[in-house]
Write an enzyme that holds these catalytic residues in place. Structure first.
Site, PDB file in Angstrom:
ATOM      1  CB  THR A 320     -28.570 -70.131 -17.288  1.00  0.00           C
ATOM      2  OG1 THR A 320     -29.875 -69.936 -17.850  1.00  0.00           O
ATOM      3  CG2 THR A 320     -28.640 -69.979 -15.780  1.00  0.00           C
ATOM      4  CG  HIS A 372     -22.315 -77.073   0.875  1.00  0.00           C
ATOM      5  ND1 HIS A 372     -20.977 -76.781   1.002  1.00  0.00           N
ATOM      6  CD2 HIS A 372     -22.932 -76.419   1.898  1.00  0.00           C
ATOM      7  CE1 HIS A 372     -20.792 -75.983   2.051  1.00  0.00           C
ATOM      8  NE2 HIS A 372     -21.965 -75.758   2.607  1.00  0.00           N
TER       9      HIS A 372
END
Length: 411
Positions: A320, A372
């Site tokens: 983006t 994560h």
């Protein structure tokens, strides 16, 4: 009386219901075959509903009503003949010859009848304009996307500028969220609540890429027919970095990890209906020219509201670029079920230390948001640093993220 049922078509396999965005005809109108009579809004795109036969239409569903795929929302009485097209063409000619004095008297009627397509309405809302300010050229005087573009490109009149504020009326306007906006909202909340999302940052000296682009952009466009932008460089750098760090290209499915041996890159683009993320398939195999052409084609489809569901699903990684709107730094949100997203930002001349000397360089801050649960800190930081290396030394894009000397020596 012979009638034809108008049923809600299926926008895609996973979609079972849609919303009637608006009817383009009134109950009892006589329509011709293939005339667009309504626009239906799904969680992926806006589709047109056309008359399968000519005749008098009977509306069975209301505007803004949610209906199921396959429902009959209108019937057409085919025994009623459609009006001759020659009569329809005569009205504009008379209006063109009408004296200028008659225009103010017609203004209230035009205001009352003013309507816009969903794409045009989104553009009007974005620009803070009202539909009655724009002359519509669509059916029944509806304002279309091209009408808004033409109005905006004409510039703002001096007398339209409020010098003492923007003219707030203390009124509030309430409207239902579109299916697309509701879906985006749910996915963003899901990404925040169901992933262990972290963001790592770095800065990129854009000098080398900018010099390369300035040197070859004219010849590039002449040869390939597309402009040479920065998105192709970053896309290519990302695909190479994904090869080196496959977990960044992975997804979690229950208790399993899916690693894809390809890079389907989602490119976030702005459209009148909001942010959309069409997918560039097998970007790892594409040249810079093919990437630029692919991004351009997807952006045009997004602008025109013609993206298909297949073109917006199945990505493995997203890029983006908030820099086109002036963003200096941000923390992009993961596009689930993907595990990472790269955020690009604006390029600003900044003082940096080079060989002990302070110099001015064009610098872009980049951000990598990642899940994560599947991507460790070392992998995320190394991935982003590899992207930085390849942008700062474009030769590494050619030689597979390696130094040309290493390739020569077979290292």
């Amino acid at each position: 009386m012979a009638t034809v049922d108008i049923k809600v078509p299926s926008p895609g396999e996973s979609i079972t219901e849609v919303r009637i965005a608006q009817w383009l005809v009134k109950d009892g109108d006589v329509v011709s075959k293939d005339q667009v009579i309504a626009e239906i809004d799904s969680d992926k795109a806006t589709l047109e509903l056309s008359a399968e036969s000519g005749g008098q239409v009977k509306l069975l569903a209301a505007a803004d009503q949610t209906v199921n795929v396959g429902d009959v929302v209108a019937k057409i009485d085919t025994s009623v003949a459609a009006p001759a097209k020659s009569a329809e063409k005569a009205a504009p000619a008379k209006e063109e010859k009408a004296p200028a004095k008659a225009e103010p008297a017609k203004a209230p009627a035009a205001t009352a009848a003013a309507s816009a397509t969903p794409v045009a309405k989104a553009m009007l809302d974005e620009k803070g304009l009202s539909a009655d300010k724009v002359k519509g050229t669509g059916p029944n005087g509806r304002v279309t996307k091209s009408d808004v573009s033409a109005y905006v490109s004409g510039g703002v009149k001096a007398d339209a500028i409020a010098m003492n504020g923007w003219g707030g009326s203390r009124e509030q306007k309430r409207s239902k969220m579109t299916s697309l906006r509701q879906t985006v909202a749910k996915r963003l909340v899901m990404a925040k609540n169901q992933t262990a999302m972290l963001t790592t940052f770095n800065e990129v000296d854009m000098s080398a890429v900018m010099a390369l682009r300035d040197k070859y952009k004219d010849k590039f466009k002449e040869t390939h027919g597309v402009n040479l932008g920065f998105m192709s460089f970053f896309t290519k750098a990302v695909t190479e970095a994904l090869r080196l760090f496959p977990a960044v290209n992975g997804q979690i499915d229950g208790e399993e990890i899916i690693l894809s041996d390809y890079a389907d890159i989602g490119i976030a683009v702005s459209s009148p209906k909001g942010l959309m993320v069409p997918v560039l398939r097998n970007a790892e195999k594409l040249s810079l020219a093919e990437i630029e052409a692919g991004i351009k084609a997807l952006a045009v489809k997004a602008r025109d509201g013609k993206l298909t569901i297949d073109e917006m699903t199945g990505g493995t990684f997203t890029i983006t670029n908030g820099g086109v709107f002036g963003s200096m730094l941000s923390t992009p949100i993961i596009n689930p079920p993907q595990s990472a997203i790269l955020g690009m930002h604006n390029i600003v001349d900044r003082p940096v230390a080079v060989n002990g000397q302070v110099v001015i360089r064009p610098v872009m801050y980049v951000a990598l948001s990642y899940d994560h649960r599947i991507i460790d800190g070392k992998e995320s930081v190394s991935f982003l640093y590899k992207v930085k290396e390849m942008i700062e030394d474009p030769n590494k894009l050619i030689f597979g993220a390696k130094d040309p000397g290493e390739v020569l020596l077979g290292l």
